[in-house]
Design a protein around this motif. Structure first.
Motif, PDB file in Angstrom:
ATOM      1  N   VAL A   1      75.085 -56.073  -1.326  1.00  0.00           N
ATOM      2  CA  VAL A   1      73.643 -56.595  -1.399  1.00  0.00           C
ATOM      3  C   VAL A   1      73.379 -57.643  -0.443  1.00  0.00           C
ATOM      4  N   ASN A   2      74.187 -58.538  -0.456  1.00  0.00           N
ATOM      5  CA  ASN A   2      73.975 -59.786   0.505  1.00  0.00           C
ATOM      6  C   ASN A   2      74.255 -59.606   1.905  1.00  0.00           C
ATOM      7  N   ARG A   3      75.355 -58.907   2.245  1.00  0.00           N
ATOM      8  CA  ARG A   3      75.608 -58.635   3.835  1.00  0.00           C
ATOM      9  C   ARG A   3      74.446 -57.775   4.233  1.00  0.00           C
ATOM     10  N   SER A   4      73.986 -56.657   3.539  1.00  0.00           N
ATOM     11  CA  SER A   4      72.807 -55.750   4.125  1.00  0.00           C
ATOM     12  C   SER A   4      71.461 -56.346   3.907  1.00  0.00           C
ATOM     13  N   LYS A   5      71.338 -57.711   3.542  1.00  0.00           N
ATOM     14  CA  LYS A   5      70.184 -58.081   3.243  1.00  0.00           C
ATOM     15  C   LYS A   5      69.244 -57.353   2.336  1.00  0.00           C
ATOM     16  N   GLY A   6      70.036 -56.592   1.317  1.00  0.00           N
ATOM     17  CA  GLY A   6      69.072 -55.943   0.316  1.00  0.00           C
ATOM     18  C   GLY A   6      68.905 -54.699   0.509  1.00  0.00           C
ATOM     19  N   ASN A   7      69.262 -54.035   1.751  1.00  0.00           N
ATOM     20  CA  ASN A   7      69.101 -52.791   2.229  1.00  0.00           C
ATOM     21  C   ASN A   7      69.980 -51.801   1.369  1.00  0.00           C
ATOM     22  N   ILE A   8      71.093 -52.337   1.029  1.00  0.00           N
ATOM     23  CA  ILE A   8      72.033 -51.424   0.057  1.00  0.00           C
ATOM     24  C   ILE A   8      71.460 -51.626  -1.286  1.00  0.00           C
ATOM     25  N   LYS A   9      71.182 -50.788  -2.128  1.00  0.00           N
ATOM     26  CA  LYS A   9      70.783 -50.726  -3.546  1.00  0.00           C
ATOM     27  C   LYS A   9      71.654 -50.552  -4.380  1.00  0.00           C
TER      28      LYS A   9
END
Length: 508
Positions: free
Chosen positions: A393-401
């Protein structure tokens, strides 16, 4: 006056020293012995390290870590076990072992079954479905019906706690001359060299006996176990496969015929066609590795041909080849493609990094993960899924749900990835026994997954997509929780997970 006479005594002369005779020095002798023992310890340590390194990288047994050729079929039947709570009532919509027993009952020529956990020992005081005994009776009934039928059951030695006892269902199978093969795990590579070198050097030679006096950590109702059994379980390796193949069908599953696992959520498929030959070869390789002498050419299937225009393309992958297929499919995804993952354990660093890269390509990624709060009846701290989810979540800046599968004592034990391409509406699913972990996909455990390709509108893909979305959306029943509800971003769990993943000192 009488003369006093003196008694003359001769003084003893000290012994004459031999000039060539050296003085004895006890301290020097002690130092020599200590030095000798120290060098012996160094040699022994070097030997243990060499054994550890060898068994991490040694050549794999024949038939292990393979990818079959792609073949076609019209027949792919997706099976699901779904558990959810509606009000105060638990609901168990289970298909998998109904279909397993049906497949056994339909067989006429041979049955080859490989199951990791296959016993009826329970944990806690909860009532569970009678999966193991029912499956045992199905196999026995088939053998009674046709005494000449070849039935091979392959399982993991964990079921006997590494030789500490023989489970009742295994005794029953052997009584009816069904060939039961405990997997020879010593032939496999070792995932945790910190312990395995010591185990292989000092402990593996002692075998085991069925006279244990120690309590069984798996189940309080199972027989007592031995110290040698405990030494075996600490080596942390397994035949983790869940497959079944007959002349009529092949099955690849994420579920175990284990009563205490009876309410877990799982997925599986039943297929027909040349893929059955791949399953036969793969499983007989495990049986032969463990002492049998079977030839795949003696097992003939009923569906050995296919049409080029058949709906599905299917392929079998085992052990490390599973990871290759997963990484390849993640790398292929482009903007607006979708990846939906339902997984019990996720910890493999390469998979994590590729998912993050895919998110930066604007791939839509959703994961439903088990909370990892329970395994084998023991409480767990949420590792590895909680620190991994935080990283995604954090490394994708929230793009991964990420969402969490809600649990009422059961596990979200599914292991699947669904890839849906936006442009051409093609789809690929990868499912089976393998978690996304180093041990499962690093050529350590024995694992078996199936790769299926087709169109998103094909029934198997539509059902898997529907299963995932029903759980994600919570439209009919509340089956998942938001990431924030159970997130855990603690540093110590992140460090613990990374150490466990790297060293193999873990249960995942």
């Amino acid at each position: 006056m009488a003369n006093k006479t003196k008694k003359i005594t001769k003084k003893k002369r000290p012994p004459v020293k031999n000039k060539n005779q050296k003085k004895k020095h006890p301290k020097k002798k002690h130092k020599f012995q200590k030095k000798y023992l120290l060098w012996l310890a160094y040699i022994l340590l070097a030997f243990v390290i060499a054994v550890s390194i060898f068994h991490v990288f040694k050549i794999l047994p024949h038939g292990v870590s393979k990818t079959s050729s792609e073949t076609k079929t019209e027949h792919v039947e997706l099976l699901t076990d779904v558990t959810y709570k509606s009000g105060d009532e638990m609901n168990y919509d289970q298909e998998i072992f109904e279909k397993v027993n049906e497949t056994i009952n339909e067989a006429n020529d041979f049955i080859i079954m490989d199951m990791f956990l296959f016993n009826s020992y329970k944990t806690g005081d909860k009532t569970y479905p009678d999966i193991a005994n029912r499956l045992t009776q199905s196999l026995i009934a088939k053998k009674q019906e046709n005494p000449n039928m070849r039935i091979i059951v392959i399982t993991d030695p964990l079921n006997s706690f590494y030789g500490s006892y023989t489970p009742e269902n295994i005794k029953d199978l052997k009584e009816y001359n069904i060939d039961v093969q405990y997997t020879d795990l010593n032939k496999l590579r070792d995932s945790n060299p910190i312990y395995s070198g010591t185990y292989r050097t000092f402990f593996q030679w002692f075998g085991n006996s069925e006279n244990g006096k120690l309590s069984n950590p798996i189940s309080s109702e199972a027989p007592d176990v031995t110290v040698r059994g405990y030494l075996g379980i600490l080596n942390m390796k397994a035949n983790h496969r869940k497959t079944l193949v007959t002349e009529k069908h092949g099955m690849v599953l994420s579920s175990n015929p284990h009563d205490s696992s009876g309410y877990h959520q799982n997925v599986g498929v039943r297929v027909t066609g040349p893929i059955q030959n791949a399953l036969i070869k793969s499983e007989l390789a495990v049986a032969n590795m463990s002492g049998a002498q079977y030839s795949a050419s003696d097992f003939k299937i009923n569906h050995n041909s296919w049409r080029d225009d058949a709906t599905y393309s299917v392929q079998l992958a085992t052990e490390g080849k599973i990871k290759e297929q997963i990484i390849k499919n993640i790398k292929k995804t482009q903007s607006k493609d979708r990846i939906s993952i339902g997984m019990f354990y996720l910890s493999d660093r390469d998979v994590i990094n590729e998912l993050i890269k895919a998110s930066k390509r604007n791939v839509k990624i959703k994961l439903i993960l088990d909370i990892n709060k329970e395994a084998f009846g023991k409480e767990k701290p949420g590792v590895p899924n909680k620190p991994v989810a935080s990283e995604l979540v954090n490394r994708s800046k929230g793009n991964i749900k990420v969402k969490w599968a809600l649990s009422n004592g059961e596990q979200y034990h599914s292991k699947y990835l669904l890839f849906e391409q936006n442009e051409n509406k093609n789809a690929t699913m990868i499912l089976g026994s393998s978690n996304l972990t180093r041990r499962n996909m690093g050529d350590y455990n024995l694992e078996s997954d199936i790769i299926i390709k087709g169109k998103q509108t094909d029934e198997a893909f539509a059902k898997l997509s529907r299963t995932f979305n029903d759980a994600w959306d919570n439209k009919e029943h509340t089956m998942t929780a938001q990431y924030d509800d159970f997130k855990d971003e603690s540093l110590w769990k992140r460090v613990m997970y990374r150490i466990q993943e790297k060293t193999g000192l873990s249960s995942f």
